[in-house]
Design an enzyme around this catalytic site. Sequence first.
Site, PDB file in Angstrom:
ATOM      1  N   ASN A  43       0.834  -1.199   0.000  1.00  0.00           N
ATOM      2  CA  ASN A  43       0.000   0.000   0.000  1.00  0.00           C
ATOM      3  C   ASN A  43       0.867   1.246   0.000  1.00  0.00           C
ATOM      4  O   ASN A  43       1.954   1.286   0.585  1.00  0.00           O
ATOM      5  CB  ASN A  43      -1.018  -0.013   1.148  1.00  0.00           C
ATOM      6  CG  ASN A  43      -0.421  -0.233   2.520  1.00  0.00           C
ATOM      7  OD1 ASN A  43       0.608  -0.892   2.672  1.00  0.00           O
ATOM      8  ND2 ASN A  43      -1.053   0.316   3.529  1.00  0.00           N
ATOM      9  N   GLU A  45       0.255   5.151   0.660  1.00  0.00           N
ATOM     10  CA  GLU A  45      -0.669   6.192   1.107  1.00  0.00           C
ATOM     11  C   GLU A  45      -0.188   7.571   0.658  1.00  0.00           C
ATOM     12  O   GLU A  45       0.948   7.734   0.178  1.00  0.00           O
ATOM     13  CB  GLU A  45      -0.821   6.105   2.633  1.00  0.00           C
ATOM     14  CG  GLU A  45      -1.436   4.775   3.044  1.00  0.00           C
ATOM     15  CD  GLU A  45      -1.678   4.635   4.532  1.00  0.00           C
ATOM     16  OE1 GLU A  45      -1.240   5.517   5.306  1.00  0.00           O
ATOM     17  OE2 GLU A  45      -2.319   3.638   4.912  1.00  0.00           O
ATOM     18  N   CYS A  54      -4.061   0.538  -2.522  1.00  0.00           N
ATOM     19  CA  CYS A  54      -3.927  -0.709  -1.761  1.00  0.00           C
ATOM     20  C   CYS A  54      -2.811  -1.585  -2.332  1.00  0.00           C
ATOM     21  O   CYS A  54      -2.434  -1.463  -3.516  1.00  0.00           O
ATOM     22  CB  CYS A  54      -5.232  -1.494  -1.802  1.00  0.00           C
ATOM     23  SG  CYS A  54      -6.554  -0.807  -0.796  1.00  0.00           S
ATOM     24  N   GLU A  56      -2.983  -4.729  -3.090  1.00  0.00           N
ATOM     25  CA  GLU A  56      -3.481  -5.568  -4.179  1.00  0.00           C
ATOM     26  C   GLU A  56      -3.475  -4.796  -5.495  1.00  0.00           C
ATOM     27  O   GLU A  56      -3.130  -5.336  -6.554  1.00  0.00           O
ATOM     28  CB  GLU A  56      -4.917  -6.040  -3.881  1.00  0.00           C
ATOM     29  CG  GLU A  56      -5.043  -6.911  -2.642  1.00  0.00           C
ATOM     30  CD  GLU A  56      -5.331  -6.114  -1.378  1.00  0.00           C
ATOM     31  OE1 GLU A  56      -4.824  -4.979  -1.248  1.00  0.00           O
ATOM     32  OE2 GLU A  56      -6.053  -6.639  -0.522  1.00  0.00           O
ATOM     33  N   CYS A  87     -10.419  -4.862   0.613  1.00  0.00           N
ATOM     34  CA  CYS A  87     -11.518  -3.904   0.524  1.00  0.00           C
ATOM     35  C   CYS A  87     -12.379  -4.239  -0.699  1.00  0.00           C
ATOM     36  O   CYS A  87     -11.978  -5.023  -1.572  1.00  0.00           O
ATOM     37  CB  CYS A  87     -10.983  -2.472   0.450  1.00  0.00           C
ATOM     38  SG  CYS A  87     -10.331  -2.010  -1.168  1.00  0.00           S
ATOM     39  N   CYS A  90     -10.742  -3.687  -4.111  1.00  0.00           N
ATOM     40  CA  CYS A  90      -9.728  -4.681  -4.486  1.00  0.00           C
ATOM     41  C   CYS A  90     -10.360  -6.016  -4.856  1.00  0.00           C
ATOM     42  O   CYS A  90      -9.823  -6.749  -5.689  1.00  0.00           O
ATOM     43  CB  CYS A  90      -8.718  -4.852  -3.360  1.00  0.00           C
ATOM     44  SG  CYS A  90      -7.568  -3.460  -3.291  1.00  0.00           S
TER      45      CYS A  90
HETATM   46  N1  THU Z   1      -5.179  -1.815   2.598  1.00  0.00           N
HETATM   47  C1  THU Z   1      -4.599  -2.585   1.633  1.00  0.00           C
HETATM   48  O1  THU Z   1      -3.561  -2.220   1.062  1.00  0.00           O
HETATM   49  N2  THU Z   1      -5.195  -3.767   1.311  1.00  0.00           N
HETATM   50  C2  THU Z   1      -6.247  -4.297   1.963  1.00  0.00           C
HETATM   51  O2  THU Z   1      -6.684  -5.389   1.618  1.00  0.00           O
HETATM   52  C3  THU Z   1      -6.884  -3.551   3.061  1.00  0.00           C
HETATM   53  C4  THU Z   1      -6.408  -2.159   3.258  1.00  0.00           C
HETATM   54  C5  THU Z   1      -4.501  -0.570   2.977  1.00  0.00           C
HETATM   55  C6  THU Z   1      -5.116   0.706   2.478  1.00  0.00           C
HETATM   56  C7  THU Z   1      -4.589   1.704   3.488  1.00  0.00           C
HETATM   57  O3  THU Z   1      -3.300   2.136   3.074  1.00  0.00           O
HETATM   58  C8  THU Z   1      -4.455   0.906   4.761  1.00  0.00           C
HETATM   59  O4  THU Z   1      -4.465  -0.453   4.378  1.00  0.00           O
HETATM   60  C9  THU Z   1      -5.559   1.167   5.774  1.00  0.00           C
HETATM   61  O5  THU Z   1      -6.802   1.026   5.189  1.00  0.00           O
END
Ligand code: THU
Length: 134
Positions: A43, A45, A54, A56, A87, A90
């Site tokens: 991920n 941000e 994310c 994925e 999420c 994804c």
């Molecule tokens: N996140 C992912 O990268 N993949 C997931 O399956 C769930 C959430 C990340 C997004 C964000 O950077 C952090 O987790 C908190 O939501």
Amino acid sequence: MSDTEDLRRAALAVRENAHAPYSGFHVGAAIRTTSGAVFLGCNVENVAYPEGTCAEAGAIAAMVAAGERRIAEAYVVAGSPDPVPPCGGCRQKLAEFAGGDVPVTLATVDGAERRTTVAALLPGAFGAAHMEGA
Ligand code: THU
């Protein structure tokens, strides 16, 4: 070593590169394609929060950029107490490049795993067939 164990090691390694200063929640994803190649994502941000991506999504982008399209297996690992489900966005992204029977393993850093499938993650998925005749 099994294919799934290879994916776990790769997902754990790429998770180390996650850029998650806002949530503090680091996620790694590894995708094996039908050719046997493995693509990774973490991920990423952003200070403008909705611009984050994310793990994925990163792995899928790397796969497509390399000219591949078909996912055979996916593995997602996060530093959560329980295996974290992808999420909604994804799930749809995985379904774009994976059949419903494709295994997806959700895992914790500590080694807990939940094995599921793309279809179980996204029942009743919207697909290209729903646009036929529109
Ligand atoms: N996140 C992912 O990268 N993949 C997931 O399956 C769930 C959430 C990340 C997004 C964000 O950077 C952090 O987790 C908190 O939501």
